[in-house]
Write a protein that holds these residues in place. Structure first.
Motif, PDB file in Angstrom:
ATOM      1  N   LYS A  21      -9.249   1.401  -6.213  1.00 18.00           N
ATOM      2  CA  LYS A  21      -8.022   1.172  -5.438  1.00 18.00           C
ATOM      3  C   LYS A  21      -7.493   2.448  -4.785  1.00 18.00           C
ATOM      4  O   LYS A  21      -6.529   2.399  -4.028  1.00 18.00           O
ATOM      5  CB  LYS A  21      -6.942   0.553  -6.332  1.00 18.00           C
ATOM      6  CG  LYS A  21      -7.207  -0.915  -6.662  1.00 18.00           C
ATOM      7  CD  LYS A  21      -6.008  -1.551  -7.313  1.00 18.00           C
ATOM      8  CE  LYS A  21      -6.178  -3.054  -7.433  1.00 18.00           C
ATOM      9  NZ  LYS A  21      -6.149  -3.728  -6.135  1.00 18.00           N
ATOM     10  N   ARG A  29       0.850  -1.192   0.000  1.00 18.51           N
ATOM     11  CA  ARG A  29       0.000   0.000   0.000  1.00 18.51           C
ATOM     12  C   ARG A  29       0.885   1.241   0.000  1.00 18.51           C
ATOM     13  O   ARG A  29       1.931   1.279   0.654  1.00 18.51           O
ATOM     14  CB  ARG A  29      -0.926   0.013   1.215  1.00 18.51           C
ATOM     15  CG  ARG A  29      -1.723   1.308   1.378  1.00 18.51           C
ATOM     16  CD  ARG A  29      -2.852   1.173   2.370  1.00 18.51           C
ATOM     17  NE  ARG A  29      -3.960   0.416   1.792  1.00 18.51           N
ATOM     18  CZ  ARG A  29      -4.884   0.941   0.994  1.00 18.51           C
ATOM     19  NH1 ARG A  29      -4.848   2.221   0.653  1.00 18.51           N
ATOM     20  NH2 ARG A  29      -5.856   0.187   0.523  1.00 18.51           N
ATOM     21  N   ALA A  71      -2.155   2.576  -8.754  1.00 11.22           N
ATOM     22  CA  ALA A  71      -3.409   1.818  -8.687  1.00 11.22           C
ATOM     23  C   ALA A  71      -3.544   0.876  -9.882  1.00 11.22           C
ATOM     24  O   ALA A  71      -4.002  -0.270  -9.742  1.00 11.22           O
ATOM     25  CB  ALA A  71      -4.593   2.773  -8.615  1.00 11.22           C
ATOM     26  N   GLY A  89      -2.742  -0.674  -3.532  1.00  9.62           N
ATOM     27  CA  GLY A  89      -3.750   0.139  -2.871  1.00  9.62           C
ATOM     28  C   GLY A  89      -3.156   1.504  -2.580  1.00  9.62           C
ATOM     29  O   GLY A  89      -2.000   1.607  -2.147  1.00  9.62           O
TER      30      GLY A  89
END
Length: 430
Positions: free
Chosen positions: A85, A37, A60, A65
């Protein structure tokens, strides 16, 4: 005068905090679902931060994420809003307290922003990376570095310019607050894990003057996500007796002197009035910013017969349509550091729109004089360039059209292709 014992106590407390944060940093990360992420953070308006929006979209699209964090004064691009996302986290744009001396007001605002940013970054899902735009770096670089220590994330700074150089336009280079900002930016900037920057000249400066390790810096040269539109000048150039459409965009700040353009337009009006066969002009200056009212007042006092000027704000989806319909771009951005490049010119070139741009130190990395546009130094030069470029308008024999052909033939890398080559390896290999 502050009590020496109190200063010593504060110093010890600060060292203890740093030691605790470093200890937390060294703890093993352990298993967690947030690996990969990325938090893309701007202590500014997301809607007016195209490069950071491009970063978020590129991440994304490759499965990361993304938490996109910043002010929501202006609506981001619809592709951002529709992407499942990307999670947008809004932070409030704090106003300066109108109480006490200006230095007190500024310090109060910085402290309040630091607390808000620290709290918000601790609340979001733990990112593996925080990609931070600089400027503004005060207080965001220090706060983000502390968050990265606590959350065991990697800090990546995307250097668009130096915040202290922008401050110097208002206060002067010798002002204490500018000198403190420079010391702060260089100190905390070298604590990052990785660095992106917008020019090769900035990479060299980050190495030499900020002591940032060479292998941690990657120039991510500005590339546009825009392309030339079918409704653009391929068809319109052959329409005779039409006005020429000039476009400029701006944040209406001190690093763009629009009096240069206004004076050049006055000279252009005189050329037409003296019988030189030139087209009428429609000049569109789009953007928001603190000096917009000032320049609108100047524009209101000007009385042209052959020129119309308007200063609208356009949504993100409308701006490339305007660029694709224009005949010539004008850029008044004069870098405060001399090390960044104007994104507005990048987008104009993406639409194959030739540009007249004001000279500064590393502009040659983008604008090739007499090849894809022209570089001027003052209003007289700009006026002469407008006259020369528009003298045979709108025929295909004009120099303006030659610049457009050169831009089409250059086969520029688009943002997504460039990003995959230079940025993606940082997230894939670390």
């Amino acid at each position: 005068m502050a009590d020496p014992a109190m200063l010593l106590l504060l110093a010890v407390a600060g060292l203890a905090l740093c030691a605790a944060l470093l200890w937390l940093r060294r703890r093993p990360a352990g298993p967690e679902g947030a690996r990969g992420r990325v938090c893309v953070a701007v202590l500014g308006d997301l809607g007016r931060s195209p490069r950071m929006q491009y970063h978020a979209l590129a991440l994304a699209r490759r499965g990361h994420g993304v938490t996109l964090l910043g002010f929501l004064s202006t609506k981001p691009h619809s592709d951002i809003l529709c992407n499942e996302k990307i999670h947008i986290v809004s932070i409030s744009e704090l106003k300066v307290l109108q109480v006490g001396p200006k230095i007190f007001q500024y310090i109060t605002k910085v402290i309040a922003q630091a607390i808000q940013l620290f709290y918000t970054m601790l609340k979001i899902d733990r990112p593996s990376y925080i990609l931070l735009q600089n400027p503004p770096g005060l207080p965001s670089i220090a706060v983000t570095w502390m968050v990265c220590l606590v959350r065991r994330s990697k800090l990546i700074i995307d250097w668009h310019n130096y915040g202290y150089s922008i401050m110097s336009l208002i206060h002067g280079k010798s002002h204490p607050i500018v000198q403190i900002a420079e010391w702060y930016e260089k100190l905390f900037g070298r604590l990052s894990d990785y660095n992106f920057c917008v020019t090769n000249a900035m990479k060299e400066d980050l190495q030499m003057n900020c002591n940032i390790k060479t292998d941690s810096i990657r120039p991510v040269v500005e590339k546009s996500a825009f392309t030339e539109l079918d409704i653009g000048n391929g068809n319109v150039t052959q329409v005779k007796e039409r006005p020429a459409l000039l476009i400029s965009s701006t944040s209406w700040t001190e690093d763009e002197d629009f009096s240069i353009l206004l004076k050049a337009l006055e000279d252009y009006e005189e050329y037409v009035s003296d019988g030189i066969k030139l087209p009428s002009l429609v000049c569109v200056i789009t953007g928001k910013g603190p000096l917009k009212k000032h320049y609108n007042r100047l524009i209101d006092k000007m009385h042209f017969k052959h020129i119309q000027i308007c200063t609208p704000w356009l949504e993100a989806e409308d701006y490339p349509v305007l660029l694709g319909s224009a005949d010539l771009g004008v850029c008044l951005h004069k870098s405060s550091s001399g090390l960044d490049l104007p994104m507005k010119v990048v987008d104009m070139f993406g639409c194959c729109l030739p540009v007249c741009a004001v000279h500064f130190q590393c502009l040659h990395e983008l604008v090739k004089h007499d090849e894809n546009g022209l570089i001027f130094r003052d209003s007289n030069e700009l006026a002469e360039q407008l006259k020369m470029l528009l003298l045979e308008f709108p025929t295909a024999e004009s120099k303006l059209y030659m610049f457009r052909r050169n831009l089409r033939a250059s086969k520029q890398l688009r943002w997504d292709e460039s990003w995959e080559q230079t940025v993606l390896p940082v997230f894939r290999n670390n």
